[in-house]
Design an enzyme around this catalytic site. Structure first.
Site, PDB file in Angstrom:
ATOM      1  N   SER A 197       0.862  -1.181   0.000  1.00 10.79           N
ATOM      2  CA  SER A 197       0.000   0.000   0.000  1.00 10.79           C
ATOM      3  C   SER A 197       0.893   1.224   0.000  1.00 10.79           C
ATOM      4  O   SER A 197       2.119   1.131  -0.007  1.00 10.79           O
ATOM      5  CB  SER A 197      -0.906   0.001   1.231  1.00 10.79           C
ATOM      6  N   THR A 198       0.294   2.396   0.037  1.00 11.85           N
ATOM      7  CA  THR A 198       1.082   3.625  -0.029  1.00 11.85           C
ATOM      8  C   THR A 198       1.944   3.817   1.202  1.00 11.85           C
ATOM      9  O   THR A 198       2.926   4.543   1.176  1.00 11.85           O
ATOM     10  CB  THR A 198       0.154   4.843  -0.164  1.00 11.85           C
TER      11      THR A 198
END
Length: 210
Positions: free
Chosen positions: A9-10
């Protein structure tokens, strides 16, 4: 075939970084499957784009490598179901963190019993840890950590999470304290404290972020 599954994910590591970690841990990786921007909390492995491809790729005799068990599900039941499904399929699962091995073909009944106990316990711990974190946030514990971190944390545990998981699994499998101490490298008193009150020992690890 050894397949590494990563979820990115980010706010997490890149898949390349996780591959590098796996290689440093001694794994020979033949292929990598990655899910991007997927929340493991809300989505089952079988419902993720990469997860679907992964489950289609895996064959009997393969080894699935993951950074940790939380990559395989969204909660206790999901992780447990996924692990057991992979084992029934003949796929061995190994973790980069702590080097845990969930062998699809254990050599003895004792090894199978320890493996199954460890699966249930570790998955339950993952969910318990997530719930504890939420409760801590609601109760404003972060404020007290800043004001008095050492008082809040208490004495630092002499064991890590991998040793803790092994002690509980071996104790549940009926192993004696001395045998467990020899297998984990912990002193007998530490083994007794964990075995007699695993919740308290887990809480200590959580406070120290271990």
């Amino acid at each position: 075939m050894h397949i590494l599954y990563t979820r990115v994910s980010t706010s997490e590591q890149t898949s390349d970084h996780q591959l590098e970690q796996a290689k440093k841990a001694g794994f020979q990786i033949d292929d990598v499957v990655t899910d991007h921007g997927t929340s493991g909390v809300s989505t089952r492995l079988a419902d993720r784009e990469g997860g679907k491809r992964l489950l289609h790729m895996l064959r009997e005799g393969d080894t699935l490598v993951v950074r940790w068990l939380d990559r395989l599900g969204r909660n206790y039941q999901d992780v447990t179901d996924t692990l057991r499904g992979l084992l029934r399929k003949g796929v061995t699962v190994r973790t980069v963190i702590n080097g845990m091995v969930f062998d699809a073909r254990p050599k003895t009944a004792t090894e199978e019993a320890v493996r199954d106990a460890l699966i249930g316990f570790m998955a339950a711990q993952a969910e318990a840890q997530a719930q504890a974190t939420k409760e801590a946030q609601r109760a404003g514990i972060e404020h007290h950590k800043v004001a008095s971190p050492e008082k809040f944390k208490g004495r630092k545990p002499t064991f890590d999470r991998g040793q803790f998981d092994q002690v509980v699994a071996l104790a549940e499998a009926g192993q004696g304290h001395s045998a467990i101490a020899k297998a984990t490298g912990l002193n007998r008193n530490a083994v007794i404290r964990i075995a007699e009150n695993p919740a308290k020992a887990a809480a200590a690890l959580e406070r120290w972020g271990a």
